[in-house]
Each structure stands twice: as structure tokens, then as C-alpha cells.
Motif scaffolding. Structure first.
Motif, mmCIF file in Angstrom:
data_model
loop_
_atom_site.group_PDB
_atom_site.id
_atom_site.type_symbol
_atom_site.label_atom_id
_atom_site.label_comp_id
_atom_site.label_asym_id
_atom_site.label_seq_id
_atom_site.Cartn_x
_atom_site.Cartn_y
_atom_site.Cartn_z
ATOM 1 N N PRO A 452 0.829 -1.215 0.000
ATOM 2 C CA PRO A 452 0.000 0.000 0.000
ATOM 3 C C PRO A 452 0.856 1.255 0.000
ATOM 4 O O PRO A 452 1.975 1.266 0.493
ATOM 5 C CB PRO A 452 -0.806 -0.126 1.296
ATOM 6 N N ASP A 453 0.281 2.323 -0.537
ATOM 7 C CA ASP A 453 1.033 3.565 -0.721
ATOM 8 C C ASP A 453 1.655 4.103 0.558
ATOM 9 O O ASP A 453 2.762 4.589 0.559
ATOM 10 C CB ASP A 453 0.110 4.646 -1.302
ATOM 11 N N ASN A 454 0.911 4.052 1.664
ATOM 12 C CA ASN A 454 1.435 4.712 2.839
ATOM 13 C C ASN A 454 2.139 3.758 3.796
ATOM 14 O O ASN A 454 2.295 4.015 4.963
ATOM 15 C CB ASN A 454 0.349 5.513 3.571
ATOM 16 N N MET A 471 -4.965 1.578 -3.226
ATOM 17 C CA MET A 471 -5.757 2.305 -2.246
ATOM 18 C C MET A 471 -4.927 2.299 -0.968
ATOM 19 O O MET A 471 -4.267 1.311 -0.643
ATOM 20 C CB MET A 471 -7.104 1.620 -2.009
ATOM 21 N N SER A 472 -4.935 3.393 -0.237
ATOM 22 C CA SER A 472 -4.085 3.464 0.941
ATOM 23 C C SER A 472 -4.661 2.636 2.091
ATOM 24 O O SER A 472 -5.807 2.208 2.062
ATOM 25 C CB SER A 472 -3.879 4.915 1.370
ATOM 26 N N ASN A 654 -3.986 -3.088 4.760
ATOM 27 C CA ASN A 654 -4.681 -3.538 3.562
ATOM 28 C C ASN A 654 -3.778 -4.320 2.624
ATOM 29 O O ASN A 654 -4.228 -4.847 1.629
ATOM 30 C CB ASN A 654 -5.272 -2.343 2.816
ATOM 31 N N GLY A 655 -2.520 -4.392 2.917
ATOM 32 C CA GLY A 655 -1.641 -5.206 2.095
ATOM 33 C C GLY A 655 -1.941 -6.675 2.238
ATOM 34 O O GLY A 655 -1.515 -7.488 1.440
ATOM 35 N N ASP A 656 -2.673 -7.065 3.283
ATOM 36 C CA ASP A 656 -3.024 -8.460 3.501
ATOM 37 C C ASP A 656 -4.544 -8.559 3.587
ATOM 38 O O ASP A 656 -5.114 -8.871 4.627
ATOM 39 C CB ASP A 656 -2.370 -8.967 4.784
#
Length: 673
Positions: A452-454, A471-472, A654-656
Motif C-alpha cells: 500500500p502507498d502509505n 488504495m491506501s 490492507n496489504g493483507d
């Protein structure tokens, strides 16, 4: 019952319609775009994008009816984006923090290139008239705007409370319109100080956008008593510093925004008991829920399903009360609205010192007929105005804004003013509104990054930066950020703004809730093995498998006919209106058959002027990154600090998605149904 499906080719029109917030906006503001820029901390660029199609963007940030929020797809998950208040933040932030050549920022008016190629007079310096002046100026015409008041702003000045719309906000938008080609002639009453005939003879065209300031009356006994006043007249006096007394008990007749403003203003002027009388039920009111809640919070009492029968006066002729009768709702009319029906024998009285009539307004048209008999009509709606060209029976005279449509919202008046300007420009020069630059549409195929971006930087990776869709973290768990407001005990002043404005962290958090409706799923048939993993993992029931025998083939797409020959063939039905861009399907797919398409377009603005920004805001966030000229800015907030934040049960971001969203699927299903 068997469901059949028609396959259609996807083109720019479909992609554009699938961005519901922008489609709902009368001026087609790219709200999704400025939200995404705000989420990335690009506040000034976000403001430029918000301002481009709407010269009244600062005003709309405070008091727009926000049809974009009604259309926002996020409401299917929890609550719609607070688009209006993010715009307010962008306006406030830019005016407070940006300097230009060492001076405080002001909204830039359109540049002037050479002498004007024609002269246009506009009657009315409200939202429609000023928006028309802005567009005509961009097209190179000289414009003179006349208004009877000593300040520009029209209804926003005379009818919208300063505690909802500070006067310096109105001045911001006016500063972005007036230039060498736009001259304001205030304190000039057309029909008295200057005639319509003079405007007609001295200009190439005249636009009448004088608004609706003629109040409607009921016609009941006692209505002429002292203390009975039209709501629009009351508001104009109060907001412009004229003496006005309301006493201790005030009755407001009406159910629209003017009625809410009359009651709130009365309370600020010292009234202790305020009653808003509504002929129908609460469900039939057109005022949004936030406005109703704030009005109730100030102690105003609503009386529903009641109609006035008679105004009672004391021996001195001053109002002392109103007699009402209870109503019930009858059958729906052709528009689906149920009319109130009086219930005999249910009369009751409410004592009062003041009665304010907020029953709507109409245009005042008598001055038109002084010079042009063509406008001598019994009712204002009898004036013939071409709905396409805005032109009247007098070829050089056009009518627009509320003067043409009856009272509407501010953003609708802006749109109508802009449309009138285009028609006037076409009347004066058929090439004035043609654009030599064609529309450019772009659909970029993206893949989901595993980071994720952040959490991790994906910038400075050359062209690879353009193929990621991220999406962050926790975008789907951030609740709608409520606007900080003054407490009731601090609201007594007419000029104390209720809405205190978002902090930077709130604006970014709220903007990060955007579902980015310009992103859409694409399934590459050649790679799909029909495992059904995407169907199983989708938390919003977006993806469905459909048997090819249920597909209707009209021959317009040859590939469909070929596919129907396959034995046991299936198609995928994608409900894009339910998609929350979580990318679980992309992550789940074992063959990398699912991608996301990002749609963007550069659309011509009025005349030969292109917008400051592309409709696709990613021009800031991707192209500069790909060229290694800038790093993608990271969201500048800690999601755990957002009010109402819902933490993940197992601590994953959200990466998982597969594990992180598992415990909450039931919650999402409850929200959905």
C-alpha cells in the motif's frame, strides 16, 4: 425467473457515467479528482481543479446543496464522502497559506487578451449572472454587470446567513471574476436608474439574471397585519444591518432552506420560541438532514402536517397569533408527491409576535415591459424563453438563472448562468464556443502493487510507477469526518460561522475515503481459468459468473456470437456500482487475469480555453513520478487518529486483504443489505 444479459461495448460515455459524483454535479466538477489530490496533500492543485468549472467554488464549499454527495457510491458502504466540506477546506487552506509574488492569494480571474470582441450587459450580480460574466470574459467579450444592491452576490448575499456563508467567502469568488473585461455597476436599478432599452441599444446582447425576490403570499385573512413579513425581505434586512425586531415568539411558514434560515436568524436576534410550520411531513421536506439537525439543535420546534387558516391581530393591528388546521397526506400526484388535505375540526392556535413567510419567491417582471411590450404578461412564466438558446422574443435579450427557472440551488444557478453565456456567445459569434482541441480519452491498465502507498514508497520507479493501483491503508475503515461546529452557547451572533472547518488531518482522512470510481475491473479472458476465486473473495458481491446461454446476442459484437458456440462457456458480470476497489479479486487471481483500468480524459472548457487541470487528477500523481521529477506524496495522517476509526482485529494493513478483511465480512454484508 431466468435473467438475460445484453453485452455492450464499453466506451468513454460509460466510463464517465460510472463516476456518479461528477455526473450529478450540474457543472460537472471533478470532485473525485480534487478529493484524490487532497488525500495526497496536494491542496493547492486540488483547489485549482475544484475551481476550474465553477467560478463560485468558494461559496459552494460552504452552502452547496451537494448533489454529488447524494450520488456518491461510498454511501453503499457506510456514508457518502463529505465532498462539500473538503472543497471548503481547499478554499480556506489555499487562501490562508498560498502567496503569489509575495502577496496573499486571491482567486485568479481569466486572463485578458486584447480588446473585447463584443459587449454584453448582465442584469443581476448573483451566482447565475456572475458565472455568465466569468465565461463570457474567458471567451473574450466585454461584460458589464448591473445590480440594484451595493454589493455583488445576489441571493448568497441577501438570503444566505453569514453564519453559514461568511461574506469574505463571497468576496473570494467575485475577485476571481472581475477583470479588465468585467465591470460591476452596483447600486444601479435597471428599469429606474437605467432602462432595459438603453442596455439593449448599447450592447450586443443582454442577459437578464435578476433572481427571484418577489415573495409568495398565502392569501389568508389577516395576512396584511403588522409583524407579518416575507422571509426573503426579513433575511435581507437582517444580514445587511438594517433594524429588525422579531419579539419573543416567531412563526415561520415554509419548509425549505429559507425557512431554516429565518428561524435560525430569529433565534440569533433574540427570539425565545421559534416554530417552523410544515404542511407536509418531515419525509417530504427538501432540506438535507444536516440542515434540519442543526436547526433543531438551536431549539427551533417543527410542527408538521399543519396549514395556516387565519392570522390574528391585536387592537393595534399587530399580529398576535396564527390559527392552523391539521392535515393528512392525500394520494400522490403525477410527480409522486402527496398533497396535504385539511382535517375538519382540528383547528388550533399558536400565539406569536412575528410571522415570516418562507413560501418561495418569483421573478419581478413589470420593469421588462416598460420598454418592450413583448414582455407584458400576466404571469412571469408566460414570458417565452427558448429552452435551448435562452433567447426571448427580443433577439438580443436572453434570460437565465432563477429568473428563468424559478428558485433553484446555487450550483444549479451557476450551471444555468454558464449555459446562458455559451448561448450568448454562439449568438454573437458562431465560432466562439468551438474548441479546436479534440477531447482526449485515456484508459490505462494498472496492476495492484503488493505494498500500500502509505506503508512503502512506490515512487521513483520510472514507468513502473504508472502500472500500480493502490488504495491506501484502511481507506475502507475511515468513517465520515464530521464538520467541527460551534456549540449552541456560542452561536448567538449573526456573523459567527457555525462550520469551523476541517483540520488538514481530517481533510486528508475524509478524502482518502474516496472509492476512485474512475478505476474499473477488467478480466482478461485469455488468462482466466474460471476458478471462481474472484467470485468467492469479493466482499461486495461484485463479480458473478453467467452462463453464455443467458447472454443475448444481437450481432453487434462478433466475439459474443463466437463465445456462445463454446460448450459450457461462461461470462463474468461485473457490478461496478458496488465495487469498493479493495483489489481482493486481483490479489486472489492465480493467473493474473484481473487488472484495473483507470479512465481519464481531457475535456475542452468554454471557448478556446482548456481547463487548468486534466479531468484525470493522476496527471499530478503519476506522470511526474514516472518522469522522476517528483515522488508520490504519502497521505499525511495517522488513520488511528481519525474519529471513529475501526482497527483491524489482527493488526494487518490492507496489504493483507485476505486475512485482514476476513473477520469483518459479516459487517460489510449488514451494511450492504
Amino acid at each position: 425467473m431466468r435473467e438475460l444479459y445484453q453485452v455492450v461495448e464499453v466506451g468513454p460515455a460509460w466510463y464517465q457515467e460510472n463516476i456518479p459524483c461528477q455526473e450529478a454535479c450540474p457543472v460537472k466538477t471533478n470532485c473525485r479528482g480534487y478529493l484524490n489530490l487532497a488525500a495526497a496533500g496536494e491542496f493547492e492543485k486540488g483547489w485549482e481543479l475544484a475551481l476550474d468549472p465553477n467560478p463560485m467554488a468558494s461559496i459552494c464549499g460552504s452552502v452547496c446543496a451537494a448533489p454529488c454527495e447524494t450520488a456518491c457510491r461510498r454511501k453503499e458502504v457506510d456514508k457518502p464522502l463529505s465532498i462539500r466540506y473538503v472543497k471548503k477546506f481547499l478554499s480556506d487552506w489555499t487562501h490562508q497559506n498560498v502567496t503569489v509574488d509575495g502577496r496573499a492569494y486571491t482567486q485568479p480571474p481569466a486572463p485578458v487578451f486584447g480588446p473585447p470582441r463584443g459587449k454584453v450587459a448582465i442584469v443581476g450580480a448573483g451566482c447565475a449572472g456572475l458565472s455568465a460574466a466569468s465565461d463570457l470574459s474567458k471567451l473574450g467579450f466585454g461584460v458589464t454587470v448591473y445590480d440594484a444592491l451595493d454589493q455583488a452576490g445576489g441571493t448568497t448575499l441577501a438570503g444566505v446567513p453569514p453564519f453559514r456563508l461568511p461574506r469574505e467567502v463571497i468576496d473570494r469568488d467575485i475577485a476571481g471574476i472581475v477583470n479588465e473585461n468585467v465591470d460591476l455597476r452596483l447600486s444601479t436599478f435597471v428599469g429606474r436608474d437605467i432602462s432595459l432599452r438603453e442596455l439593449h441599444d448599447q450592447n450586443d446582447a443582454v442577459l437578464v439574471a435578476a433572481g427571484c425576490f418577489e415573495p409568495n403570499y398565502i392569501g389568508i385573512p389577516g395576512e396584511e397585519s403588522d409583524g407579518v413579513m416575507a422571509g426573503i425581505v426579513f433575511l435581507e434586512r437582517a444580514y445587511r444591518g438594517r433594524p429588525v425586531e422579531v419579539g419573543k415568539r416567531v412563526i415561520v411558514l415554509g419548509s425549505g432552506y429559507t425557512a431554516m434560515d429565518c428561524s435560525s436568524t430569529s433565534w440569533r436576534l433574540g427570539a425565545e420560541h421559534m416554530y417552523v410550520i410544515v404542511r407536509r411531513s418531515r419525509e417530504e421536506m427538501v432540506v438535507d438532514e444536516e440542515e434540519l439537525t442543526e436547526t433543531e439543535r438551536e431549539g427551533i420546534e417543527f410542527v408538521y402536517l399543519a396549514s395556516p387558516v387565519e392570522v390574528l391581530a391585536d387592537p393595534n393591528g399587530h399580529v398576535r397569533g396564527v390559527v392552523f388546521i391539521r392535515n393528512k397526506l392525500g394520494d400522490p400526484d403525477e410527480k409522486g408527491r402527496r398533497s396535504p388535505v385539511a382535517i375538519p375540526g382540528t383547528e388550533f392556535e399558536i400565539p406569536c409576535d412575528t410571522v415570516l413567510l418562507a413560501l418561495g419567491q418569483a421573478p419581478e417582471t413589470s420593469w421588462l415591459a416598460k420598454d418592450f411590450p413583448e414582455f407584458r404578461v400576466k404571469r412571469w412564466r408566460d414570458i417565452k424563453v427558448d429552452p435551448e438558446t435562452y433567447q426571448t422574443v427580443v433577439p438580443k435579450i436572453f434570460i437565465g438563472g432563477d429568473y428563468r427557472t424559478a428558485p433553484t440551488t446555487i450550483i444549479e444557478a451557476v450551471a444555468d448562468g454558464r449555459s446562458a453565456a455559451q448561448q450568448i456567445a454562439r449568438f454573437l459569434d458562431e465560432n466562439a464556443v468551438s474548441v479546436n482541441v479534440p477531447e482526449y480519452h485515456e484508459v490505462v491498465t494498472l496492476r495492484r502493487s503488493s505494498t500500500p502507498d502509505n506503508i512503502g514508497m512506490i515512487s521513483l520507479e520510472g514507468e513502473l510507477a504508472r502500472i500500480y493501483h493502490n488504495m491506501s491503508v484502511d481507506y475502507d475503515r475511515i468513517p465520515r469526518q464530521e464538520m467541527p461546529k460551534l456549540g449552541k452557547q456560542d452561536r448567538r451572533g449573526l456573523f459567527l460561522e457555525i462550520n469551523q472547518g476541517y483540520t488538514e488531518a481530517q481533510a486528508i482522512a475524509e478524502s482518502d475515503r474516496c472509492l476512485k470510481c474512475n478505476f474499473n475491473i477488467e478480466i482478461i479472458g485469455e488468462l482466466c481459468i474460471i476458478c471462481g476465486g474472484c467470485v468467492d473473495v469479493c466482499p461486495m458481491d461484485v463479480i458473478h459468473m453467467v452462463d453464455m446461454s443467458d447472454i443475448v446476442d444481437d450481432g453487434s459484437i462478433p466475439a459474443v456470437g463466437e463465445a456462445k458456440k463454446w460448450q459450457n462457456g461462461v461470462a463474468f458480470y461485473l457490478d461496478e456500482t458496488a465495487c469498493i476497489r479493495c483489489a481482493l479479486c486481483i490479489i486472489r487471481c492465480p493467473t493474473d487475469a484481473i487488472t484495473m483500468n483507470r479512465y481519464g480524459t481531457v475535456m475542452p472548457a468554454v471557448g478556446n480555453v482548456l481547463p487548468k487541470e486534466s479531468i484525470d487528477d493522476e496527471i499530478h500523481l503519476d506522470l511526474t513520478v514516472a518522469a522522476k521529477k517528483a515522488a508520490r506524496p504519502l497521505p499525511q495522517y495517522d488513520p488511528h487518529l481519525a474519529p471513529g476509526y475501526k482497527p483491524l482485529h489482527n493488526g494487518h494493513g490492507n496489504g493483507d486483504f485476505k486475512h485482514a478483511h476476513g473477520p469483518d465480512l459479516n459487517e460489510k454484508e449488514l451494511v450492504k443489505h
